[in-house]
Every structure is written in structure tokens, then in C-alpha cells.
Design a protein around this motif. Structure first.
Motif, short mmCIF file in Angstrom:
data_model
loop_
_atom_site.label_atom_id
_atom_site.label_comp_id
_atom_site.label_asym_id
_atom_site.label_seq_id
_atom_site.Cartn_x
_atom_site.Cartn_y
_atom_site.Cartn_z
N GLY A 1 0.79 -1.22 0.00
CA GLY A 1 0.00 0.00 0.00
C GLY A 1 0.82 1.27 0.00
N SER A 2 2.16 1.13 -0.11
CA SER A 2 2.99 2.34 -0.06
C SER A 2 3.38 2.84 -1.45
CB SER A 2 4.27 2.09 0.75
OG SER A 2 5.06 1.08 0.15
N ALA A 3 3.23 1.99 -2.47
CA ALA A 3 3.55 2.42 -3.83
C ALA A 3 2.51 3.44 -4.30
CB ALA A 3 3.58 1.23 -4.78
N ILE A 4 2.90 4.26 -5.25
CA ILE A 4 1.96 5.26 -5.78
C ILE A 4 0.78 4.58 -6.46
CG2 ILE A 4 3.73 7.01 -6.13
CD1 ILE A 4 3.33 6.21 -9.24
N GLU A 5 -0.28 5.37 -6.65
CA GLU A 5 -1.48 4.89 -7.33
C GLU A 5 -1.89 5.88 -8.40
OE1 GLU A 5 -4.44 4.30 -4.31
OE2 GLU A 5 -3.03 3.23 -3.01
N ASN A 6 -2.74 5.40 -9.30
CA ASN A 6 -3.34 6.25 -10.34
C ASN A 6 -2.30 7.01 -11.15
OD1 ASN A 6 -5.88 5.45 -9.46
ND2 ASN A 6 -5.99 7.12 -7.98
N PHE A 7 -1.27 6.31 -11.60
CA PHE A 7 -0.25 6.94 -12.45
C PHE A 7 -0.85 7.16 -13.83
CE2 PHE A 7 3.27 6.85 -15.44
CZ PHE A 7 4.18 7.71 -14.83
N SER A 8 -0.75 8.38 -14.34
CA SER A 8 -1.21 8.61 -15.71
C SER A 8 -0.45 9.77 -16.32
CB SER A 8 -2.71 8.90 -15.75
OG SER A 8 -2.98 10.14 -15.15
N CYS A 9 -0.36 9.75 -17.63
CA CYS A 9 0.37 10.79 -18.36
C CYS A 9 -0.53 11.39 -19.43
CB CYS A 9 1.61 10.20 -19.03
SG CYS A 9 2.81 9.53 -17.86
N VAL A 10 -0.38 12.68 -19.63
CA VAL A 10 -1.14 13.40 -20.64
C VAL A 10 -0.14 14.20 -21.48
CG1 VAL A 10 -2.87 15.19 -21.04
CG2 VAL A 10 -3.12 13.63 -19.11
N ILE A 11 -0.31 14.15 -22.79
CA ILE A 11 0.55 14.96 -23.66
C ILE A 11 -0.28 16.10 -24.21
CG2 ILE A 11 1.80 14.97 -25.87
CD1 ILE A 11 2.59 12.06 -25.24
N TYR A 12 0.29 17.30 -24.17
CA TYR A 12 -0.42 18.44 -24.74
C TYR A 12 0.59 19.36 -25.41
CZ TYR A 12 0.94 20.52 -20.24
OH TYR A 12 1.65 20.93 -19.14
N ASN A 13 0.11 20.15 -26.37
CA ASN A 13 0.99 21.00 -27.17
C ASN A 13 2.13 20.21 -27.81
OD1 ASN A 13 -0.57 23.01 -26.22
ND2 ASN A 13 0.96 23.95 -24.92
N ILE A 14 1.88 18.96 -28.12
CA ILE A 14 2.83 18.05 -28.78
C ILE A 14 4.09 17.79 -27.98
CG2 ILE A 14 4.09 17.54 -30.90
CD1 ILE A 14 2.17 19.32 -32.39
N PHE A 15 4.73 18.84 -27.44
CA PHE A 15 6.04 18.62 -26.82
C PHE A 15 6.01 18.56 -25.31
CE2 PHE A 15 7.02 20.85 -30.86
CZ PHE A 15 7.67 19.80 -31.48
N LEU A 16 4.86 18.81 -24.70
CA LEU A 16 4.79 18.81 -23.24
C LEU A 16 4.03 17.59 -22.75
CD1 LEU A 16 3.92 22.54 -22.47
CD2 LEU A 16 6.10 21.39 -22.15
N MET A 17 4.51 17.01 -21.69
CA MET A 17 3.82 15.86 -21.11
C MET A 17 3.77 16.04 -19.60
SD MET A 17 4.64 11.79 -21.47
CE MET A 17 6.28 11.83 -20.75
N ASN A 18 2.61 15.77 -19.02
CA ASN A 18 2.44 15.76 -17.57
C ASN A 18 2.17 14.34 -17.14
OD1 ASN A 18 2.63 18.45 -17.07
ND2 ASN A 18 0.55 18.70 -16.31
N CYS A 19 2.89 13.88 -16.14
CA CYS A 19 2.55 12.61 -15.53
C CYS A 19 2.22 12.89 -14.07
CB CYS A 19 3.71 11.62 -15.60
SG CYS A 19 4.11 11.11 -17.29
N THR A 20 1.16 12.29 -13.58
CA THR A 20 0.77 12.54 -12.19
C THR A 20 0.47 11.21 -11.51
OG1 THR A 20 -1.53 12.83 -12.87
CG2 THR A 20 -0.21 14.83 -12.65
N TRP A 21 0.48 11.26 -10.19
CA TRP A 21 0.17 10.07 -9.39
C TRP A 21 -0.35 10.51 -8.04
CZ3 TRP A 21 5.20 11.35 -10.93
CH2 TRP A 21 6.04 11.87 -9.93
N GLN A 22 -0.82 9.55 -7.27
CA GLN A 22 -1.24 9.83 -5.90
C GLN A 22 -0.40 8.99 -4.96
OE1 GLN A 22 -5.33 8.78 -6.61
NE2 GLN A 22 -5.99 10.90 -6.39
N ALA A 23 -0.22 9.51 -3.77
CA ALA A 23 0.55 8.78 -2.76
C ALA A 23 -0.16 7.47 -2.44
CB ALA A 23 0.68 9.63 -1.50
N GLY A 24 0.61 6.47 -2.11
CA GLY A 24 0.03 5.19 -1.72
C GLY A 24 -0.84 5.36 -0.48
N ARG A 25 -1.92 4.63 -0.45
CA ARG A 25 -2.87 4.70 0.66
C ARG A 25 -2.22 4.57 2.03
NH1 ARG A 25 -7.27 0.82 -1.69
NH2 ARG A 25 -5.52 0.78 -3.13
N ASP A 26 -1.26 3.64 2.12
CA ASP A 26 -0.65 3.36 3.42
C ASP A 26 0.77 3.90 3.52
OD1 ASP A 26 -2.98 2.03 4.17
OD2 ASP A 26 -2.30 0.17 3.23
#
Length: 106
Positions: free
Chosen positions: A8-33
Motif C-alpha cells: 500500500g505504499s507504492a503510488i497509485e493512479n499513475f497517468s500521463c497526458v501529452i499536450y501542445n505536442i512537446f509537453l507531457m504531464n505525468c501525475t500520481w497519488q501517494a500510496g494509501r498506506d
């Protein structure tokens, strides 16, 4: 393989979004535990031939925890990109999270 670290300590909900062709955001949430002092670090490898690199520009939450990464000048190839997020805490071992993503499918 045995994954060291507290369940339960690993991150959750990892996802990446690309916008304006050259920019990418990746986000996650802290593990529940994950302990409150856990800090996360993202590494990525664009292809097998390239070096693994750490995120240069983290997105932080109000507690200064890394909760995402902004990538600039992203070039999208056909190979899967490898992402690894590990964490550190003074209280316990944090499990890592990793994923291979086809950027051109995002």
C-alpha cells in the motif's frame, strides 16, 4: 521477485497526458498506506538505448511532496517508454511502481 516495501505504499493512479505536442504531464497519488513523510521520485527511459533520467520539474502538493512531473521537449517514438516511481521514507521501505507506456497511444 520479492518486492521490498510496505504494502500500500507504492503510488497509485499513475497517468500521463501529452499536450501542445512537446509537453507531457505525468501525475500520481501517494500510496494509501504510505507514511506521511514519503517522498516520491520519477525516473524514465525513453527507449532501451537511452539513459534513465530523473524528472527535472516536479509538480508538488501543499506538503512539498512530488505528485507529478512536467516533461518538456518530449519526442514521441514508437518504442515503449519506461517509467519508474520509487519512494523514500525514514519510517519504512516504500514499494516502487513501474510501467511501460506507448507514448504515441496517449
Amino acid at each position: 521477485p520479492v518486492f521490498a516495501g510496505m504494502n500500500g505504499s507504492a503510488i497509485e493512479n499513475f497517468s500521463c497526458v501529452i499536450y501542445n505536442i512537446f509537453l507531457m504531464n505525468c501525475t500520481w497519488q501517494a500510496g494509501r498506506d504510505a507514511p506521511a513523510d514519503t517522498q516520491y521520485f520519477l525516473y524514465w527511459q525513453k527507449s532501451r538505448d537511452e539513459e534513465e533520467m530523473e524528472c527535472e520539474l516536479y509538480i508538488k502538493d501543499e506538503n512539498f511532496r512530488n505528485m507529478g512531473c512536467v516533461f518538456q521537449n518530449v519526442s514521441i517514438g514508437t518504442e515503449k517508454t519506461y517509467f519508474l516511481v520509487n519512494g523514500s521514507s525514514k519510517d519504512s521501505l516504500i514499494q516502487f511502481y513501474d510501467e511501460h507506456i506507448d507514448l504515441y497511444k496517449i
